[in-house]
Motif scaffolding. Structure first.
Motif, PDB file in Angstrom:
ATOM      1  N   ALA A 146       0.539  68.716  70.897  1.00 33.47           N
ATOM      2  CA  ALA A 146      -0.590  69.639  70.796  1.00 33.47           C
ATOM      3  C   ALA A 146      -0.716  69.794  69.210  1.00 33.47           C
ATOM      4  N   ALA A 161      -4.577  70.485  69.380  1.00 29.28           N
ATOM      5  CA  ALA A 161      -5.008  70.999  70.769  1.00 29.28           C
ATOM      6  C   ALA A 161      -4.414  72.335  70.619  1.00 29.28           C
ATOM      7  N   SER A 176      -1.109  73.879  76.133  1.00 27.71           N
ATOM      8  CA  SER A 176      -0.686  72.288  76.330  1.00 27.71           C
ATOM      9  C   SER A 176       0.804  72.417  76.588  1.00 27.71           C
TER      10      SER A 176
END
Length: 225
Positions: free
Chosen positions: A189, A194, A199
């Motif tokens: 991530a 992200a 995640s």
């Protein structure tokens, strides 16, 4: 009158210069954004192979060890099962990644030849060679996948290697695998920009469910024999 006209011309030139500077700054900002986007896209290939390979190695071997541990307490059998899973999984990942990336490479090269139409000048051939050099390497992808799988698979093996007590050994495999899943999920991530927590939790929950299902089904099947 002449002075006023010159002053107006000077003001107009200054305005044009200021506008040009604003446009140049905006253009530079757009270039920075484009570079950032390209950098993340270039990460996609190796990041996918590395993170997925490590997760696959961890979950595959941990689930195998949990499955064997569901109806047997012998540490030797559990370790041999995990090692066999590591070797087989790493070879499988390497071969799969090699074939997949090579297929992609062949498609890209064939498309370049179609665009060139079988001919072309030296400049076009040079551009084609440059594009080929930027394509992902099948061998590098295969090696990266195998190494990543082995790294992930080593986590439950190391956790169980020196623990003789059956229940403590199973708990150690689950705990070490859970921590590693959080690390792998968070790393992927972070590098891919992200959401970190989301995640990591997704990877952790999925991994624990996989190990739980394997343990439960193995226990059920083992009770029938």
């Amino acid at each position: 009158m002449e002075m006023a006209k010159k002053q107006n011309n000077l003001n107009e030139i200054n305005k044009q210069l200021e506008l040009a500077e604003v446009v140049d700054v905006e253009r530079q900002q757009l270039e920075v954004v484009e570079v950032a986007v390209v950098d993340y896209s270039k990460r996609a290939q190796w990041l996918r192979a590395a993170v997925l390979g490590a997760n696959d190695g961890l979950l595959s071997v941990a689930s195998l060890m949990m499955g064997v541990g569901a109806f047997g307490s012998d540490v030797k059998i559990m370790m041999l099962t995990g090692i066999a899973g590591l070797v087989a999984g790493a070879c499988s990942m390497a071969l799969g990644e090699y074939v997949s990336v090579y297929a992609q490479y062949d498609i890209e090269v064939a498309q370049m030849k179609r665009e060139r139409g079988g001919g072309g000048d030296g400049r076009r051939k040079s551009e084609e060679e440059e594009k080929k050099s930027q394509l992902p390497s099948p061998m590098k992808a295969a090696v990266a996948s195998a190494l990543a799988f082995a790294v992930g698979a080593a986590v439950p093996l190391v956790a169980a290697a020196f623990i003789q007590n059956y229940k403590v050994r199973l708990a150690a495999v689950v705990a070490a695998s859970g921590v590693a899943l959080i690390v792998f999920g968070g790393l992927g991530a972070y590098l891919g920009k992200a959401p970190l927590v989301k995640s990591s939790l997704r990877v952790l929950i999925g991994g624990l469910v996989a190990m739980g299902i394997t343990f439960g089904l193995s226990k059920l099947v083992g009770s029938q024999f």
